[in-house]
Scaffold this motif. Structure first.
Motif, PDB file in Angstrom:
ATOM      1  N   SER A   1      -5.043   0.149  -1.348  1.00  0.00           N
ATOM      2  CA  SER A   1      -4.866   0.656   0.007  1.00  0.00           C
ATOM      3  C   SER A   1      -6.186   1.198   0.552  1.00  0.00           C
ATOM      4  N   PRO A   2      -6.365   1.127   1.874  1.00  0.00           N
ATOM      5  CA  PRO A   2      -7.581   1.671   2.486  1.00  0.00           C
ATOM      6  C   PRO A   2      -7.777   3.153   2.176  1.00  0.00           C
ATOM      7  N   ALA A   3      -6.669   3.861   1.981  1.00  0.00           N
ATOM      8  CA  ALA A   3      -6.789   5.281   1.657  1.00  0.00           C
ATOM      9  C   ALA A   3      -7.294   5.461   0.227  1.00  0.00           C
TER      10      ALA A   3
ATOM     11  N   LEU B   1      -8.694  14.510 -11.803  1.00  0.00           N
ATOM     12  CA  LEU B   1      -9.848  13.605 -11.802  1.00  0.00           C
ATOM     13  C   LEU B   1     -10.543  13.611 -10.442  1.00  0.00           C
TER      14      LEU B   1
ATOM     15  N   GLU C   1     -14.296  -3.582 -11.080  1.00  0.00           N
ATOM     16  CA  GLU C   1     -14.016  -2.812  -9.877  1.00  0.00           C
ATOM     17  C   GLU C   1     -12.834  -3.396  -9.119  1.00  0.00           C
TER      18      GLU C   1
ATOM     19  N   VAL D   1      -9.897   3.657  -1.129  1.00  0.00           N
ATOM     20  CA  VAL D   1     -11.261   3.173  -1.357  1.00  0.00           C
ATOM     21  C   VAL D   1     -12.299   4.130  -0.787  1.00  0.00           C
ATOM     22  N   ASP D   2     -13.495   4.079  -1.362  1.00  0.00           N
ATOM     23  CA  ASP D   2     -14.606   4.819  -0.774  1.00  0.00           C
ATOM     24  C   ASP D   2     -15.244   3.924   0.288  1.00  0.00           C
ATOM     25  N   TYR D   3     -16.328   4.402   0.898  1.00  0.00           N
ATOM     26  CA  TYR D   3     -16.880   3.657   2.020  1.00  0.00           C
ATOM     27  C   TYR D   3     -17.555   2.359   1.592  1.00  0.00           C
ATOM     28  N   ASN D   4     -17.709   2.134   0.261  1.00  0.00           N
ATOM     29  CA  ASN D   4     -18.200   0.846  -0.213  1.00  0.00           C
ATOM     30  C   ASN D   4     -17.076  -0.174  -0.355  1.00  0.00           C
TER      31      ASN D   4
ATOM     32  N   GLY E   1      -0.973   5.987   5.277  1.00  0.00           N
ATOM     33  CA  GLY E   1      -1.630   7.203   4.803  1.00  0.00           C
ATOM     34  C   GLY E   1      -0.896   8.470   5.232  1.00  0.00           C
TER      35      GLY E   1
ATOM     36  N   HIS F   1     -14.749   0.085  -2.625  1.00  0.00           N
ATOM     37  CA  HIS F   1     -14.301   0.109  -4.025  1.00  0.00           C
ATOM     38  C   HIS F   1     -13.209   1.161  -4.199  1.00  0.00           C
TER      39      HIS F   1
ATOM     40  N   LEU G   1     -10.833  -3.183  -1.896  1.00  0.00           N
ATOM     41  CA  LEU G   1      -9.863  -3.059  -0.793  1.00  0.00           C
ATOM     42  C   LEU G   1      -8.974  -4.299  -0.657  1.00  0.00           C
TER      43      LEU G   1
ATOM     44  N   GLU H   1     -12.463   6.619  -7.933  1.00  0.00           N
ATOM     45  CA  GLU H   1     -12.231   6.940  -9.348  1.00  0.00           C
ATOM     46  C   GLU H   1     -10.833   7.494  -9.621  1.00  0.00           C
ATOM     47  N   HIS H   2     -10.429   8.531  -8.860  1.00  0.00           N
ATOM     48  CA  HIS H   2      -9.175   9.180  -9.241  1.00  0.00           C
ATOM     49  C   HIS H   2      -7.948   8.340  -8.934  1.00  0.00           C
ATOM     50  N   ARG H   3      -8.101   7.310  -8.090  1.00  0.00           N
ATOM     51  CA  ARG H   3      -6.956   6.436  -7.815  1.00  0.00           C
ATOM     52  C   ARG H   3      -6.619   5.574  -9.036  1.00  0.00           C
TER      53      ARG H   3
ATOM     54  N   ALA I   1      -5.553  12.097   5.063  1.00  0.00           N
ATOM     55  CA  ALA I   1      -5.167  10.681   5.040  1.00  0.00           C
ATOM     56  C   ALA I   1      -6.016   9.892   6.032  1.00  0.00           C
TER      57      ALA I   1
ATOM     58  N   MET J   1       0.822  -1.213   0.000  1.00  0.00           N
ATOM     59  CA  MET J   1       0.000   0.000   0.000  1.00  0.00           C
ATOM     60  C   MET J   1       0.852   1.257   0.000  1.00  0.00           C
TER      61      MET J   1
END
Lengths: 496, 496
Positions: free
Chosen positions: B353-355, A369, B408, B357-360, B301, B362, B411, B365-367, A305, A56
């Motif tokens: 990485s956990p940083a 983005l 998709e 992902v969104d809260y779902n 993070g 997934h 995490l 987008e910008h990552r 973060a 990560m």
């Protein structure tokens, strides 16, 4: 840069395991000796954690993993290593015995570091044949992520050994800090021990619980100390007058009963001047104002973060920020006026954050983005696709994006985004987002996006409900009358 | 949620100014009284810092700024406020006098918080008419970014006032922590004072300089404390056996001369059990293994955030990470084999990485674009466009990108990217990057990109030099024979 060719680790608990992981992931072979029956299990768990963290931490290509060998004897483990790290339990007699055995079995020029938290290197090296290459190399848990190593020499340690040890740490991602004089517990653990003893009194006296005490740390000075230490922080707090002013102001507090530590130093002129001078050197030419801004930028980055922590749910001060943003979005919904929709919707305002720029001071590609994504999210909230909607199981997913870069956003620049709804049907939203320089209004970048309404659980496209479509309609009706922006429908490399 | 309607600030130094900024940026009007001739300048500077920080902190829409009024008299400032914050110099007689004046002039139901760092609320409220609404509300500098407020009541403070005060802090982005018993310096400043006194000894005795001491903090436990405090960190260090094991192991150290703070608590069974129980409650059902992973994710993070610090140059532990990555990239260049180029180049390996992902759970987008950008950067390094090349003034800039989402990334998932060079001329690189699920090899997303060789100083396109073109040629020759990937040349919304 000076590199470790082969490492040996004697003792493989949580600390020894952390060293092993550091070496292996930096591509260095490690021979391990630890007679504890559980050693390989414990070390294995630490390595697994380290691998997960490194994957990560960085997208940089990691070297081929070093080779890990468990040895039957201490002699076998250390015989051809050039860095030997001792991490056995914290007892002087045991450590001295193990270090003397290492000394007898290893190459005379091998470096020997002890992970001791507080024993004096002079005591540790007493019985060694080549004591000049023994030093304390005190790391912090988790060793595979925290970079600090306190390097402390004893009376017989050579300057050369200290120098080489300091050089061998950066290639494994660590930061050696040379402690000038040996003292029990060195620097880090002395600071920790003082705070720890005070903390135990606070719990003992029922002033607060351990949870409250931890919260006090992690919502305040813990955030400061992740990026500047005690003195640099106070230098800033002293304001334009700096460190000497701060000391003059807070010196008298040393006589107050503010801790149980009442054997206090005499903060006389000489000490004030010494601290003032050292602080000036540390600042390295940065003014208070510059330090203040660096501090704030770092705090912003840390808070952001932590907002992504705990699997995106937010952790500690980051969770608080996430909740605060939720409040802001909710409040903003009630401030929107219908007349706002007659032109491309102005949705996101931002200043280009230091965490968003590359070393040229230009906004990094993926942050564009991010702003475009925030813009689409803001449009979604306007049409009722908010946190609660998504939690009920439906959402819009981006399926396609076309970005054009027309200019550059620079550090600190004020930017904003607009969104034009090109078309919408029961499943799809076709958007054209633009990032503008707020000062001139000029477009810096555009993103054409296609969003699809989905049933998130089923993982497939689904019709948007009437309540959402009815909120899209008034926007799509007025936006249909706007001119189609330059750039729509283009593919990559298309001639103008 | 309970909100502050109108605030008054008495005293406008760095701390008072920080409170004023918190209130204003949360949309609350503030009346200020401070007879100091420089007050409005100092407050103005703090507000400017706060505005700059907030613009970077969040893209969430900020409320219309509250109205700031400097009043001629204390009475005028406090008369219609419902939260009055006192931040005058730290002298009991002065604070008591000011608070008594505030009490006499304000609404009987207004809340009054004192910013004192250590005076007892019982002493402060002695002469007040309505002492039940006076409490300590002790913040940390910079008040506009650090969320903590220690809330401490005196003997006459009502439970109701404490409760309402705690509720009014989250809407301004702050975290109230209620300290159960009043004690000089409360909790945070007691911990800080113990550590500060120890630190002064270390400097006095020439064990280290202030810079070394600060480095010891910010490269080690400072990083830990930004996200977990003292006890939760030690709970993890205790391993599977947890807090009681840790205390048993380190308890004896309390008798050692590891600090000058020798008036130590008796760590008897009752205290061990008390801490153990409180620590269990704090963990809130999370196992040691879960806490360990949360800690590591947070540390990752924070390190990544600090890597972006100091205008992208990296700061503290983040600078070290940046240098370490540089080492990794350099080392990897020497490991590349020519046979690697006959198919799309496999360039970046990552775990989500956990940083990211969104809260779902997934990947955000910008990552995706971050991984695509890292992929293009890796290609550039292969053709000699590395750090040194960019520093000499030339580079490739992305001018256009087309992203398609085909699946998709979740995490923890292992992903990697490949790069196919579609075409190249003297100025342009036309790339097709793909992110794959490493387990199955399936494409999760693709990015078609056009990169342009530029003279960064002149800010315009420029021919790439022969040394770069000669490294592009062998790749473009073999990649020209590969099939053109599905998705090339498509525009957004194009039918299949």
């Amino acid at each position: 840069m000076s590199k470790i060719n082969k490492a040996a680790c004697v003792g493989g608990g949580v600390i020894g395991g952390g060293w092993i992981a550091r070496f292996l992931l930096a591509g260095i072979d490690v021979d391990v000796f630890d007679p504890h029956p559980e050693a390989s299990r414990i070390v294995g768990e630490v390595i697994a954690n380290a691998e997960r963290a490194y994957a990560m931490l960085t997208g940089a290509p990691q070297p081929p993993r070093g080779k890990l060998t468990y040895c039957e004897t201490l002699e076998e483990a250390v015989v051809d290593a050039d860095w030997i790290q001792e991490s056995v339990p914290e007892r002087l007699d045991l450590k001295r015995k193990v270090l003397t055995e290492i000394d007898a079995a290893c190459r005379p020029d091998a470096l020997i570091g002890s992970s001791t938290s507080g024993l004096l290197p002079t005591d540790l090296q007493r019985d060694m044949r080549f004591p000049e290459r023994l030093f304390v190399a005190h790391p912090y848990n988790p060793v595979y992520l925290l970079p600090l190593v306190e390097i402390v020499g004893g009376e017989k340690t050579s300057h050369g050994a200290i120098k080489v040890a300091m050089e061998k740490l950066p290639p494994i991602g660590m930061k050696g800090v040379h402690i000038a004089k040996e003292i029990e517990a060195f620097v880090g653990d002395r600071l920790l021990e003082a705070l720890w003893r005070e903390a135990l009194w606070l719990i003992h006296d029922d002033i607060c619980t351990v949870e409250t005490l931890d919260d006090v740390i992690r919502y305040s000075f813990g955030l400061r100390w992740a990026q500047m230490g005690l003195f640099q922080t106070y230098r800033i707090a002293g304001g334009e007058a700096g460190m000497r002013h701060f000391l003059a102001q807070f010196g008298p507090a040393l006589q107050w009963n503010w801790t149980k530590l009442m054997d206090v130093v005499d903060l006389d002129d000489a000490l004030v001047e010494k601290i003032g001078q050292q602080s000036d050197e540390q600042a390295d030419g940065l003014s208070i104002r510059e330090l203040e801004r660096i501090r704030d930028e770092n705090l912003v980055g840390i808070l952001q973060a932590l907002k992504g922590g705990h699997g995106g749910k937010g952790w500690g001060a980051g969770k608080l920020l996430k909740d605060f943003e939720h409040t802001l979005w909710t409040a903003s919904g009630s401030r929107k006026h219908p007349e706002d929709i007659a032109r491309p919707l102005r949705l996101v305002e931002a200043n280009v954050s230091p965490a968003w720029v590359d070393y040229n001071g230009h906004m990094t590609e993926h942050r564009y983005l991010q702003v475009f994504g925030d813009t689409s999210d803001a449009l979604l909230r306007l049409i009722g696709v908010d946190f609660a909607y998504v939690e009920r199981g439906h959402s819009y997913y981006t399926v396609e994006t076309h970005i054009r870069h027309l200019g550059e956003a620079k550090l600190g620049q004020a930017i904003h985004s607009t969104c034009q709804l090109l078309s919408a049907d029961e499943k799809r939203l076709h958007l054209f987002n633009t990032i503008h320089d707020t000062a001139t209004g000029q477009a810096i970048a555009t993103a054409e996006q296609m969003l699809l309404h989905v049933d998130a659980k089923a993982g497939k496209a689904a019709l948007a409900p009437g309540e959402v479509l009815s909120k899209i309609k008034p926007i799509s009706e007025v936006h249909a009358k706007l001119p189609i922006p330059d750039g729509v429908g283009r593919h990559v490399g298309q001639k103008r």
